[in-house]
Design an enzyme around this catalytic site. Structure first.
Site, PDB file in Angstrom:
ATOM      1  N   ILE A 136      39.632 -25.301   2.664  1.00 24.80           N
ATOM      2  CA  ILE A 136      39.849 -24.915   4.063  1.00 24.80           C
ATOM      3  C   ILE A 136      38.942 -25.877   4.835  1.00 24.80           C
ATOM      4  O   ILE A 136      37.731 -25.689   4.871  1.00 24.80           O
ATOM      5  CB  ILE A 136      39.457 -23.442   4.337  1.00 24.80           C
ATOM      6  CG1 ILE A 136      40.147 -22.481   3.381  1.00 24.80           C
ATOM      7  CG2 ILE A 136      39.696 -23.095   5.797  1.00 24.80           C
ATOM      8  CD1 ILE A 136      41.639 -22.389   3.517  1.00 24.80           C
ATOM      9  N   PRO A 137      39.504 -26.936   5.414  1.00 25.50           N
ATOM     10  CA  PRO A 137      38.699 -28.095   5.837  1.00 25.50           C
ATOM     11  C   PRO A 137      37.923 -27.904   7.140  1.00 25.50           C
ATOM     12  O   PRO A 137      38.187 -28.568   8.146  1.00 25.50           O
ATOM     13  CB  PRO A 137      39.756 -29.193   5.970  1.00 25.50           C
ATOM     14  CG  PRO A 137      40.988 -28.457   6.377  1.00 25.50           C
ATOM     15  CD  PRO A 137      40.933 -27.146   5.626  1.00 25.50           C
ATOM     16  N   CYS A 138      36.917 -27.059   7.113  1.00 26.96           N
ATOM     17  CA  CYS A 138      36.088 -26.854   8.302  1.00 26.96           C
ATOM     18  C   CYS A 138      35.314 -28.111   8.663  1.00 26.96           C
ATOM     19  O   CYS A 138      34.888 -28.257   9.812  1.00 26.96           O
ATOM     20  CB  CYS A 138      35.162 -25.651   8.119  1.00 26.96           C
ATOM     21  SG  CYS A 138      34.162 -25.702   6.644  1.00 26.96           S
ATOM     22  N   HIS A 139      35.154 -29.042   7.725  1.00 28.53           N
ATOM     23  CA  HIS A 139      34.481 -30.313   8.043  1.00 28.53           C
ATOM     24  C   HIS A 139      35.310 -31.154   9.019  1.00 28.53           C
ATOM     25  O   HIS A 139      34.785 -32.046   9.651  1.00 28.53           O
ATOM     26  CB  HIS A 139      34.189 -31.101   6.764  1.00 28.53           C
ATOM     27  CG  HIS A 139      35.395 -31.492   5.987  1.00 28.53           C
ATOM     28  ND1 HIS A 139      36.062 -30.609   5.160  1.00 28.53           N
ATOM     29  CD2 HIS A 139      36.082 -32.660   5.924  1.00 28.53           C
ATOM     30  CE1 HIS A 139      37.088 -31.222   4.608  1.00 28.53           C
ATOM     31  NE2 HIS A 139      37.125 -32.465   5.065  1.00 28.53           N
ATOM     32  N   ARG A 140      36.597 -30.841   9.162  1.00 26.73           N
ATOM     33  CA  ARG A 140      37.465 -31.570  10.093  1.00 26.73           C
ATOM     34  C   ARG A 140      37.409 -31.007  11.508  1.00 26.73           C
ATOM     35  O   ARG A 140      38.148 -31.448  12.376  1.00 26.73           O
ATOM     36  CB  ARG A 140      38.905 -31.544   9.596  1.00 26.73           C
ATOM     37  CG  ARG A 140      39.102 -32.258   8.282  1.00 26.73           C
ATOM     38  CD  ARG A 140      40.543 -32.183   7.813  1.00 26.73           C
ATOM     39  NE  ARG A 140      40.626 -32.639   6.428  1.00 26.73           N
ATOM     40  CZ  ARG A 140      41.556 -32.255   5.573  1.00 26.73           C
ATOM     41  NH1 ARG A 140      42.510 -31.426   5.955  1.00 26.73           N
ATOM     42  NH2 ARG A 140      41.542 -32.705   4.331  1.00 26.73           N
TER      43      ARG A 140
END
Length: 181
Positions: A136-140
């Site tokens: 779940i790409p919260c870094h994006r």
């Protein structure tokens, strides 16, 4: 909900040990912890039980994450199982999952997409509770001005994850391209 049986393994990532936790239903936690004892204590706090070491149950995830860290564009299609999170947080995590590889969106963009008004801070808080970073790409998710903002694993980890995905010619120091498509 019945008591789940949890399994774990660790991946030696370029960012340090990445601990993977799964149930039979799917991957439910990814955590960066230097020491196994710290990881186990964190999972015990989050789930109320200790996982069993079983790398066989996580070999597909190990392969996918290894390929991701090698810079390969990966679509994480293996099952996941949310064991934590409010309906509000899960709604935000679902929207984050739609952010394409190599792109970034702002906290406010997510709030706008979910018709939540000026709820960028609430989006940021949900990002901080994400149990499956990378998948779940919260870094994006970055600030409206393109600066990184925070990250539970640390801003250096967020920066490295973005560097894996975004070509060097597209980034300026500390500011990441945002697409509002």
């Amino acid at each position: 909900m019945t008591q789940a049986t949890f399994f774990y393994d660790a991946l030696n990532s370029p960012l340090g040990p990445l601990w993977m936790v799964s149930t039979r239903e799917g991957l439910c936690f990814l955590l960066w912890k230097e020491k196994e004892a710290d990881f186990l204590a964190e999972i015990k706090t989050r789930t109320g039980s200790l996982p069993s070491y079983d790398p066989g149950k996580l070999k597909r995830w190990r392969r996918l994450l290894t390929r991701y860290f090698l810079g390969e564009r990966i679509r994480f299609g293996e099952p996941i199982s949310f064991r934590v999170g409010t309906p509000f947080q899960k709604k935000i995590w679902k929207k984050m999952s739609e952010i394409p590889y190599g792109e970034a969106r702002s906290y406010q963009w997510i709030a706008d997409q979910l018709q939540m008004g000026r709820a960028a801070r609430a989006v940021g808080n949900a990002c901080g509770k994400n149990p499956l970073p990378i998948v779940i790409p919260c870094h994006r998710v970055v600030r409206q001005d393109g600066s990184l903002g925070g990250y539970t694993g640390g801003v250096a980890v967020k920066k490295k994850l973005l560097e894996i995905e975004i070509s060097h010619q597209d980034k300026r120091e500390g500011v990441w391209p945002i697409s509002m498509k």
